[in-house]
Write a protein that holds these residues in place. Structure first.
Motif, PDB file in Angstrom:
ATOM      1  N   PRO A  78       0.790  -1.050  -0.113  1.00 53.66           N
ATOM      2  CA  PRO A  78      -0.040  -0.023   0.135  1.00 53.66           C
ATOM      3  C   PRO A  78       0.817   1.323  -0.065  1.00 53.66           C
ATOM      4  N   ALA A  79       1.974   1.279   0.680  1.00 54.13           N
ATOM      5  CA  ALA A  79       3.113   2.378   0.530  1.00 54.13           C
ATOM      6  C   ALA A  79       3.207   2.763  -1.095  1.00 54.13           C
ATOM      7  N   LEU A  80       3.510   1.736  -1.871  1.00 52.32           N
ATOM      8  CA  LEU A  80       4.093   1.753  -3.263  1.00 52.32           C
ATOM      9  C   LEU A  80       2.610   2.271  -3.821  1.00 52.32           C
ATOM     10  N   GLU A  81       1.617   1.777  -3.733  1.00 50.08           N
ATOM     11  CA  GLU A  81       0.313   2.008  -4.253  1.00 50.08           C
ATOM     12  C   GLU A  81       0.019   3.705  -4.127  1.00 50.08           C
ATOM     13  N   ALA A  82       0.535   4.075  -2.831  1.00 50.46           N
ATOM     14  CA  ALA A  82       0.019   5.640  -2.759  1.00 50.46           C
ATOM     15  C   ALA A  82       0.894   6.565  -3.658  1.00 50.46           C
ATOM     16  N   LEU A  83       2.014   5.864  -4.057  1.00 51.98           N
ATOM     17  CA  LEU A  83       3.131   6.687  -4.903  1.00 51.98           C
ATOM     18  C   LEU A  83       2.761   6.618  -6.367  1.00 51.98           C
ATOM     19  N   THR A  84       1.733   6.023  -6.792  1.00 47.65           N
ATOM     20  CA  THR A  84       1.352   5.719  -8.180  1.00 47.65           C
ATOM     21  C   THR A  84       1.379   7.113  -8.844  1.00 47.65           C
ATOM     22  N   GLY A  85       0.830   8.096  -8.451  1.00 46.42           N
ATOM     23  CA  GLY A  85       0.570   9.480  -9.170  1.00 46.42           C
ATOM     24  C   GLY A  85       1.745  10.287  -8.893  1.00 46.42           C
ATOM     25  N   SER A  86       2.730   9.907  -8.351  1.00 46.86           N
ATOM     26  CA  SER A  86       3.837  10.681  -7.977  1.00 46.86           C
ATOM     27  C   SER A  86       4.839  10.899  -9.155  1.00 46.86           C
ATOM     28  N   PRO A  87       5.293  12.089  -9.559  1.00 48.05           N
ATOM     29  CA  PRO A  87       6.118  12.297 -10.741  1.00 48.05           C
ATOM     30  C   PRO A  87       7.553  11.229 -10.572  1.00 48.05           C
ATOM     31  N   ASP A  88       7.826  10.500 -11.862  1.00 42.70           N
ATOM     32  CA  ASP A  88       9.136   9.609 -11.773  1.00 42.70           C
ATOM     33  C   ASP A  88      10.162  10.333 -11.392  1.00 42.70           C
ATOM     34  N   GLY A  89      11.209   9.911 -10.835  1.00 39.46           N
ATOM     35  CA  GLY A  89      12.583  10.628 -10.691  1.00 39.46           C
ATOM     36  C   GLY A  89      13.278  10.113  -9.741  1.00 39.46           C
ATOM     37  N   PRO A  90      14.425  10.520  -9.199  1.00 43.29           N
ATOM     38  CA  PRO A  90      15.138   9.992  -7.998  1.00 43.29           C
ATOM     39  C   PRO A  90      14.499  10.022  -6.630  1.00 43.29           C
ATOM     40  N   GLU A  91      13.531  11.021  -6.504  1.00 41.85           N
ATOM     41  CA  GLU A  91      13.097  11.283  -5.196  1.00 41.85           C
ATOM     42  C   GLU A  91      11.828  10.120  -4.914  1.00 41.85           C
ATOM     43  N   LYS A  92      11.304   9.985  -6.151  1.00 42.38           N
ATOM     44  CA  LYS A  92      10.380   8.786  -6.080  1.00 42.38           C
ATOM     45  C   LYS A  92      11.055   7.388  -5.769  1.00 42.38           C
ATOM     46  N   ASP A  93      12.132   7.262  -6.390  1.00 43.07           N
ATOM     47  CA  ASP A  93      12.959   6.079  -6.277  1.00 43.07           C
ATOM     48  C   ASP A  93      13.575   5.897  -4.759  1.00 43.07           C
ATOM     49  N   ALA A  94      13.782   6.977  -4.133  1.00 45.02           N
ATOM     50  CA  ALA A  94      14.272   6.931  -2.909  1.00 45.02           C
ATOM     51  C   ALA A  94      13.362   6.623  -1.811  1.00 45.02           C
ATOM     52  N   LEU A  95      12.143   7.164  -1.948  1.00 45.80           N
ATOM     53  CA  LEU A  95      10.815   6.685  -1.212  1.00 45.80           C
ATOM     54  C   LEU A  95      10.590   5.171  -1.427  1.00 45.80           C
ATOM     55  N   ILE A  96      10.827   4.800  -2.533  1.00 49.39           N
ATOM     56  CA  ILE A  96      10.321   3.402  -2.968  1.00 49.39           C
ATOM     57  C   ILE A  96      11.448   2.696  -2.284  1.00 49.39           C
ATOM     58  N   GLN A  97      12.549   3.013  -2.348  1.00 57.18           N
ATOM     59  CA  GLN A  97      13.844   2.002  -1.711  1.00 57.18           C
ATOM     60  C   GLN A  97      13.717   2.161  -0.270  1.00 57.18           C
ATOM     61  N   LEU A  98      13.361   3.115   0.140  1.00 53.98           N
ATOM     62  CA  LEU A  98      13.152   3.288   1.914  1.00 53.98           C
ATOM     63  C   LEU A  98      12.138   2.371   2.409  1.00 53.98           C
ATOM     64  N   ALA A  99      11.231   2.377   1.649  1.00 55.17           N
ATOM     65  CA  ALA A  99       9.776   1.688   2.149  1.00 55.17           C
ATOM     66  C   ALA A  99      10.232   0.031   2.004  1.00 55.17           C
ATOM     67  N   LYS A 100      10.924  -0.228   0.821  1.00 52.19           N
ATOM     68  CA  LYS A 100      11.498  -1.530   0.634  1.00 52.19           C
ATOM     69  C   LYS A 100      12.510  -2.046   1.871  1.00 52.19           C
ATOM     70  N   SER A 101      13.224  -1.127   2.282  1.00 57.14           N
ATOM     71  CA  SER A 101      14.405  -1.484   3.074  1.00 57.14           C
ATOM     72  C   SER A 101      13.518  -1.635   4.416  1.00 57.14           C
ATOM     73  N   ILE A 102      12.747  -0.903   4.931  1.00 60.34           N
ATOM     74  CA  ILE A 102      12.084  -0.920   6.013  1.00 60.34           C
ATOM     75  C   ILE A 102      11.263  -2.265   6.281  1.00 60.34           C
ATOM     76  N   SER A 103      10.594  -2.558   5.237  1.00 65.25           N
ATOM     77  CA  SER A 103       9.807  -3.699   5.088  1.00 65.25           C
ATOM     78  C   SER A 103      10.693  -5.025   5.147  1.00 65.25           C
ATOM     79  N   GLU A 104      11.669  -5.027   5.115  1.00 63.20           N
ATOM     80  CA  GLU A 104      12.637  -6.197   4.906  1.00 63.20           C
ATOM     81  C   GLU A 104      13.422  -6.599   6.240  1.00 63.20           C
ATOM     82  N   VAL A 105      12.504  -6.322   7.433  1.00 64.28           N
ATOM     83  CA  VAL A 105      12.844  -6.758   8.731  1.00 64.28           C
ATOM     84  C   VAL A 105      13.328  -8.198   8.712  1.00 64.28           C
ATOM     85  N   LYS A 106      14.274  -8.451   9.408  1.00 67.73           N
ATOM     86  CA  LYS A 106      14.804 -10.002   9.499  1.00 67.73           C
ATOM     87  C   LYS A 106      14.657 -10.267  11.051  1.00 67.73           C
TER      88      LYS A 106
END
Length: 326
Positions: A298-326
């Motif tokens: 759902p975090a990724l889904e919320a970014l669907t309408g955001s403009p592509d670019g390094p900022e959006k990529d960073a938010l996606i990568q951050l959400a991915k990192s947090i979700s990968e708890v071990k």
């Protein structure tokens, strides 16, 4: 990639972020140094290695949306509010370590810690005039209220298991953590000139990110990981019922031994370790980690309408990192 590395990677990718972070640090250091007898403790906590996640999120979301309003004062407000809340949390929890440093309440006493947290909040409020009319002031006022109510609810439920449920827990962590992270994103977008719909989408992203962030932190406490900068099993010792406990109780509702140990206020080390074993044997940590991972989609889904670019990529990568708890 770990959270710290992603944040550092982000500083290197975005022109201007490192300069604005440095400007924020100078303002924070000046504020801490102007606190008279409180300055020593405040400087120690301020310089003890916080990730500066909230101001970085505001910076990224502002630059993804544009650059209408100044960002450094907002970054300062967010970090001051966050640090003040940590100081107050440490008082309530009786914590001795924060970010790897001795807490103010431990070294300087509870009165000094209370005054220190209040001082930082007052410093944060000094920046409000800059954003009058943008909606940022109102948003951060609501966050302050949610954070206070969340802490009150937590205090009412210390060492209690009766009626404990996931819904209560998610309400609590939204007020405690996710609300400020969510508004860091939205206020940054607002400062960039985002439309109301765009700001609401960024707010939704921040909400899921913040929920995952706090659940991850709660899981790390139970895995005895030093990443949080706190003493392990601090929540258990303080009587705070986090997601692994709730899930363990749900998985074995007849486990009277676990319930009796959880409500006991003065647990010895053997009892602490027994609770730890019971929670792990119930499979609660694995299930709790799955809850963290569920916030990614759902975090990724919320970014669907955001403009592509390094900022959006960073938010996606951050959400991915947090979700990968071990």
């Amino acid at each position: 990639m770990e959270l710290d590395l992603i944040i550092k990677h982000g500083v290197g990718r975005f022109s201007g972020m490192s300069g604005d972070l440095a400007a924020m640090e100078r303002i924070l250091e000046e504020a801490c140094g102007s606190a008279g007898e409180l300055s020593g403790g405040l400087r120690r906590i301020n310089s003890s290695g916080g990730k500066r996640l909230r101001p970085m999120l505001a910076w990224i979301c502002r630059h993804m949306s544009g650059e209408r309003e100044p960002i450094v004062p907002l970054m300062c407000m967010l970090e001051l509010m966050h640090t003040a809340s940590l100081i107050h949390d440490d008082i309530v929890d009786g914590a001795h370590i924060r970010r790897g440093a001795v807490t103010i309440n431990k070294q300087d006493g509870i009165k000094a810690a209370i005054r220190s947290g209040d001082y930082l909040l007052a410093e944060a409020m000094g920046f409000l005039k800059i954003y009058r009319g943008t909606g940022i002031n109102e948003a951060l006022s609501r966050v302050s209220e949610l954070m206070s109510l969340g802490e009150l609810r937590r205090q009412e439920r210390l060492f209690e298991t009766e009626g404990l449920c996931k819904e209560e827990y998610t309400d609590y962590i939204y007020g405690k953590t996710a609300a400020l992270i969510a508004e860091s994103c939205r206020c940054g977008a607002t400062a960039g000139g985002a439309s109301e719909d765009e700001s609401l989408a960024i707010l939704e992203f921040g909400r899921h990110l913040g929920m995952a962030f706090q659940m991850r932190d709660d899981c790390l406490d139970w895995t005895i990981c030093a990443e949080t900068g706190k003493a392990p099993l601090q929540d258990l010792r303080s009587g705070v019922m986090t997601l692994p406990v709730i899930l363990a109780l749900e998985n074995d509702i007849n486990n009277e031994e676990l319930r009796e140990l959880l409500i006991k206020r003065d647990k010895n080390e053997e009892e602490i370790q027994r609770v730890f074993q019971l929670v792990r044997s119930a499979g609660a940590l694995e299930t709790a980690q799955e809850y963290v991972r569920r916030e990614y989609a759902p975090a990724l889904e919320a970014l669907t309408g955001s403009p592509d670019g390094p900022e959006k990529d960073a938010l996606i990568q951050l959400a991915k990192s947090i979700s990968e708890v071990k």
